[in-house]
Design a protein around this motif. Structure first.
Motif, PDB file in Angstrom:
ATOM      1  N   GLN A 285      37.143  50.318  44.927  1.00 52.69           N
ATOM      2  CA  GLN A 285      37.313  49.737  46.252  1.00 52.69           C
ATOM      3  C   GLN A 285      36.218  48.736  46.575  1.00 52.69           C
ATOM      4  OE1 GLN A 285      37.193  53.357  48.587  1.00 52.69           O
ATOM      5  NE2 GLN A 285      39.322  53.029  49.091  1.00 52.69           N
ATOM      6  N   LYS A 286      35.712  48.039  45.614  1.00 53.44           N
ATOM      7  CA  LYS A 286      34.492  47.282  45.840  1.00 53.44           C
ATOM      8  C   LYS A 286      34.689  45.960  46.553  1.00 53.44           C
ATOM      9  CE  LYS A 286      31.476  50.125  44.243  1.00 53.44           C
ATOM     10  NZ  LYS A 286      30.667  50.870  45.178  1.00 53.44           N
ATOM     11  N   ASN A 287      35.870  45.472  46.657  1.00 50.34           N
ATOM     12  CA  ASN A 287      36.022  44.226  47.382  1.00 50.34           C
ATOM     13  C   ASN A 287      37.322  44.195  48.160  1.00 50.34           C
ATOM     14  OD1 ASN A 287      38.146  43.224  45.719  1.00 50.34           O
ATOM     15  ND2 ASN A 287      36.615  42.847  44.142  1.00 50.34           N
ATOM     16  N   SER A 288      37.407  43.193  49.016  1.00 48.34           N
ATOM     17  CA  SER A 288      38.557  43.167  49.919  1.00 48.34           C
ATOM     18  C   SER A 288      39.861  42.927  49.180  1.00 48.34           C
ATOM     19  CB  SER A 288      38.345  42.105  50.992  1.00 48.34           C
ATOM     20  OG  SER A 288      38.276  40.837  50.386  1.00 48.34           O
ATOM     21  N   ASN A 289      39.816  42.209  48.041  1.00 47.56           N
ATOM     22  CA  ASN A 289      41.034  42.016  47.244  1.00 47.56           C
ATOM     23  C   ASN A 289      41.621  43.351  46.841  1.00 47.56           C
ATOM     24  OD1 ASN A 289      41.639  39.389  47.101  1.00 47.56           O
ATOM     25  ND2 ASN A 289      40.684  38.995  45.104  1.00 47.56           N
ATOM     26  N   GLN A 290      40.745  44.214  46.344  1.00 46.13           N
ATOM     27  CA  GLN A 290      41.208  45.520  45.898  1.00 46.13           C
ATOM     28  C   GLN A 290      41.681  46.363  47.078  1.00 46.13           C
ATOM     29  OE1 GLN A 290      37.681  46.430  43.707  1.00 46.13           O
ATOM     30  NE2 GLN A 290      38.665  46.055  41.755  1.00 46.13           N
ATOM     31  N   ALA A 291      40.972  46.235  48.213  1.00 50.61           N
ATOM     32  CA  ALA A 291      41.401  46.963  49.411  1.00 50.61           C
ATOM     33  C   ALA A 291      42.793  46.501  49.826  1.00 50.61           C
ATOM     34  CB  ALA A 291      40.409  46.740  50.553  1.00 50.61           C
ATOM     35  N   ASN A 292      43.045  45.194  49.710  1.00 51.97           N
ATOM     36  CA  ASN A 292      44.371  44.674  50.082  1.00 51.97           C
ATOM     37  C   ASN A 292      45.448  45.171  49.135  1.00 51.97           C
ATOM     38  OD1 ASN A 292      44.014  43.180  52.448  1.00 51.97           O
ATOM     39  ND2 ASN A 292      42.993  41.548  51.302  1.00 51.97           N
ATOM     40  N   ILE A 293      45.122  45.255  47.841  1.00 49.44           N
ATOM     41  CA  ILE A 293      46.112  45.736  46.871  1.00 49.44           C
ATOM     42  C   ILE A 293      46.447  47.204  47.158  1.00 49.44           C
ATOM     43  CG2 ILE A 293      46.511  46.275  44.430  1.00 49.44           C
ATOM     44  CD1 ILE A 293      44.636  43.851  43.805  1.00 49.44           C
ATOM     45  N   ILE A 294      45.412  47.998  47.378  1.00 52.33           N
ATOM     46  CA  ILE A 294      45.649  49.418  47.678  1.00 52.33           C
ATOM     47  C   ILE A 294      46.465  49.552  48.959  1.00 52.33           C
ATOM     48  CG2 ILE A 294      44.550  51.594  48.318  1.00 52.33           C
ATOM     49  CD1 ILE A 294      42.149  50.710  46.603  1.00 52.33           C
TER      50      ILE A 294
ATOM     51  N   LEU B 209      56.768  49.024  41.475  1.00 48.34           N
ATOM     52  CA  LEU B 209      57.771  48.135  40.892  1.00 48.34           C
ATOM     53  C   LEU B 209      58.251  47.103  41.914  1.00 48.34           C
ATOM     54  CD1 LEU B 209      59.892  50.690  38.809  1.00 48.34           C
ATOM     55  CD2 LEU B 209      58.226  49.036  37.973  1.00 48.34           C
ATOM     56  N   LEU B 210      58.471  47.571  43.143  1.00 51.32           N
ATOM     57  CA  LEU B 210      58.921  46.631  44.184  1.00 51.32           C
ATOM     58  C   LEU B 210      57.889  45.531  44.417  1.00 51.32           C
ATOM     59  CD1 LEU B 210      60.609  48.750  47.014  1.00 51.32           C
ATOM     60  CD2 LEU B 210      61.632  46.888  45.711  1.00 51.32           C
ATOM     61  N   SER B 211      56.623  45.940  44.488  1.00 55.22           N
ATOM     62  CA  SER B 211      55.578  44.946  44.763  1.00 55.22           C
ATOM     63  C   SER B 211      55.474  43.936  43.625  1.00 55.22           C
ATOM     64  CB  SER B 211      54.235  45.641  44.985  1.00 55.22           C
ATOM     65  OG  SER B 211      53.663  46.053  43.756  1.00 55.22           O
TER      66      SER B 211
ATOM     67  N   LEU C  90      50.807  37.207  47.403  1.00 58.16           N
ATOM     68  CA  LEU C  90      51.089  38.212  46.378  1.00 58.16           C
ATOM     69  C   LEU C  90      50.327  39.503  46.644  1.00 58.16           C
ATOM     70  CD1 LEU C  90      50.965  36.140  43.058  1.00 58.16           C
ATOM     71  CD2 LEU C  90      52.843  36.421  44.672  1.00 58.16           C
ATOM     72  N   THR C  91      50.925  40.598  46.199  1.00 61.13           N
ATOM     73  CA  THR C  91      50.231  41.893  46.270  1.00 61.13           C
ATOM     74  C   THR C  91      49.330  42.068  45.054  1.00 61.13           C
ATOM     75  OG1 THR C  91      52.035  42.914  47.493  1.00 61.13           O
ATOM     76  CG2 THR C  91      50.573  44.393  46.277  1.00 61.13           C
ATOM     77  N   ASN C  92      49.913  41.846  43.877  1.00 62.85           N
ATOM     78  CA  ASN C  92      49.175  42.112  42.629  1.00 62.85           C
ATOM     79  C   ASN C  92      48.394  40.869  42.201  1.00 62.85           C
ATOM     80  OD1 ASN C  92      50.446  44.878  41.888  1.00 62.85           O
ATOM     81  ND2 ASN C  92      52.165  43.567  42.464  1.00 62.85           N
ATOM     82  N   ILE C  93      47.530  40.442  43.075  1.00 63.83           N
ATOM     83  CA  ILE C  93      46.810  39.191  42.853  1.00 63.83           C
ATOM     84  C   ILE C  93      45.924  39.279  41.608  1.00 63.83           C
ATOM     85  CG2 ILE C  93      44.857  39.792  44.355  1.00 63.83           C
ATOM     86  CD1 ILE C  93      46.606  36.358  44.195  1.00 63.83           C
ATOM     87  N   ASP C  94      45.499  40.486  41.266  1.00 64.82           N
ATOM     88  CA  ASP C  94      44.656  40.668  40.084  1.00 64.82           C
ATOM     89  C   ASP C  94      45.462  40.559  38.787  1.00 64.82           C
ATOM     90  OD1 ASP C  94      46.011  42.995  40.853  1.00 64.82           O
ATOM     91  OD2 ASP C  94      44.632  44.266  39.739  1.00 64.82           O
ATOM     92  N   MET C  95      46.796  40.514  38.900  1.00 66.18           N
ATOM     93  CA  MET C  95      47.649  40.395  37.711  1.00 66.18           C
ATOM     94  C   MET C  95      48.397  39.064  37.733  1.00 66.18           C
ATOM     95  SD  MET C  95      49.187  44.274  37.677  1.00 66.18           S
ATOM     96  CE  MET C  95      50.018  44.139  36.099  1.00 66.18           C
TER      97      MET C  95
END
Ligand SMILES: [Zn+2]
Length: 351
Positions: free
Chosen positions: A189-198, A260-262, A279-284
Motif C-alpha cells: 500500500q505504499k503509494n496512491s496508485n496502489q491504493a487506487n487499484i485496491i 476479470l471485469l476490471s 484504467l484500474t490496472n494501471i500497473d499492468m
C-alpha cells in the motif's frame, strides 16, 4: 464506533436517527448491500443510540461499552455457526426476546449474514417477524438479498446500502497506511496508485480493501490473468484444471470476477482510446495494451458479457466450476477468433 464514524450512507443514518427520535422504528429491518460497506456498523451504531445512557451513542458510557464488547443483556448478535445460522440459535434469541428489556428501552437482535439462515431457522424466525414482541428490534443484514425467503423480506423494512465510492475507499487506505498505530501496514500500500487499484478491485467494500485480500489483488491478479491469457483454446485439460483451481477458492470467486471485469474493462477503454488515467490496472498498462491490440470492440464486449453472465450464475448458486469452465471456454474461443481475424487482416495487408 457510532454514526459519526460511519463513512457515507448519510440518508440511511438520518432515516434511522429520525425514526428512533420520533419513536417510529420498524420492528424489523433488512439492511442489504455489498459485503464490507458498513451495514453492520450502522446496525451497531443504531443499537448504541438506543442503549446509550447519554442518549447519543457516546461510546464511553457503561451501556455503550457493554454493547461494544457484546455483553449487554439486551443485545444479541446472531452469526452463522459454521456455514449456517441454525434453528437452535434462532430459538434461543426468540426465548430472550420474549422477556421485557432488562435495562435498555428495547431488546435488539442483529442477524448478520442473514442469507445463511437455514430453512428451519428461516421458518422459525418468520413467526417472530409475523408476530413481533413489543420493545424488540430485529435487524437482518445480508449481502445476498436474493437468497433470502420472500416471506422474510416482505416482513422487514428494507434499507439498501450503496457501495462506497472508489475515491473514498482509496483515501481511507492511504490514511490507514499512514496511521502510526497501524502495525499491520502492508508494503503493497505504499503509494496512491496502489491504493487506487485496491479500492477499485475492492468494489466499494472497505472490509475487503483493508483485509488480507490486498495480497490476493496484487499477486493472484497477475497469476490468474497470466494463466488465462496463456490458455490454448485447443487444449481442454489445462482449461478444466484452471477452472477447478479457481472454483475451489469459493470465498474469493467474487473477487476473481471483479478482477476479470476490471481487466477487460481496461482493455475496452484502451480500444476506445480512453485516457490511461481511467484504467484500474494501471500497473499492468503494457499487458493491457498488448492484449487490446488483439481485440476488437465486438470481441471485448463478448468477453465482458461472458464475465457478467458468470457473475450472475455464481450469485444464483450455479455450480461454480461449471460456470468458470464455460467462462474460460468463451474467453479463449473468442481470443482464437480474434487472433484469426488479426492474422487475416495481416495477410490481406501483406498481399
Ligand atoms: Zn453512551
Amino acid at each position: 464506533m457510532n454514526f459519526a464514524h460511519i463513512l457515507g450512507h448519510d440518508h440511511q443514518k438520518e432515516q434511522l436517527k429520525q425514526a428512533w427520535k420520533s419513536r417510529r422504528l420498524a420492528h424489523a429491518y433488512l439492511f442489504t448491500g455489498a459485503d464490507g460497506i458498513g451495514k453492520k456498523l450502522m446496525a451497531v451504531a443504531l443499537s448504541k443510540l438506543i442503549f446509550c445512557d447519554q442518549h447519543s451513542g457516546c461510546g464511553t458510557c457503561t451501556a455503550c461499552r457493554r454493547l461494544e464488547h457484546n455483553n449487554h443483556p439486551d443485545f444479541y448478535l446472531l452469526e452463522p455457526d459454521g456455514t449456517q445460522i441454525k434453528i437452535d440459535q434462532v430459538r434461543h434469541v426468540q426465548q430472550e426476546l420474549s422477556h421485557p428489556p432488562i435495562s435498555a428501552p428495547l431488546r435488539v437482535c442483529i442477524i448478520d449474514n442473514a442469507e445463511r439462515l437455514n430453512a428451519a431457522a428461516s421458518n422459525a424466525l418468520l413467526k417472530t417477524l409475523e408476530e413481533p414482541r413489543p420493545n424488540t428490534l430485529i435487524i437482518l443484514i445480508s449481502a445476498h438479498y436474493e437468497q433470502l425467503l420472500d416471506t422474510i423480506k416482505s416482513r422487514c423494512q428494507q434499507l439498501p446500502f450503496a457501495r462506497l465510492k472508489q475515491q473514498t475507499v482509496a483515501d481511507i487506505i492511504t490514511a490507514h497506511n499512514h496511521s502510526d498505530d497501524n502495525t499491520e501496514c502492508n508494503s503493497l500500500q505504499k503509494n496512491s496508485n496502489q491504493a487506487n487499484i485496491i479500492a477499485a478491485l475492492a468494489a466499494g467494500s472497505l472490509k475487503k480493501a483493508l483485509s488480507s485480500n490486498q495480497e490476493f489483488f496484487f499477486e493472484q491478479r497477475y497469476n490468474t490473468l497470466n494463466a488465462i491469457n496463456t490458455l490454448n483454446p485447443n487444449s481442454v485439460v489445462p482449461m478444466l484444471e484452471l477452472a477447478e483451481k479457481l472454483a475451489n477458492d469459493k470465498d474469493r470467486l467474487e473477487d476473481l470476477i471483479w478482477i476479470l471485469l476490471s481487466y477487460y474493462r481496461d482493455i475496452f477503454l484502451i480500444i476506445n482510446r480512453a485516457s490511461p488515467t481511467l484504467l484500474t490496472n494501471i500497473d499492468m498498462l503494457q499487458q493491457v495494451q498488448h492484449q487490446a491490440a488483439n481485440e476488437t470492440p465486438i470481441s471485448i464486449q463478448h468477453k465482458l458479457s461472458a464475465i457478467i453472465e458468470c457473475q450472475f450464475q455464481i450469485t444464483r448458486n450455479v455450480n461454480p466450476q461449471l460456470a468458470i469452465e464455460v467462462l474460460l471456454i468463451r474467453l479463449t474461443k473468442q481470443l482464437q477468433e480474434t487472433v484469426s481475424l488479426t492474422n487475416r487482416k495481416t495477410q490481406i495487408k501483406t498481399f
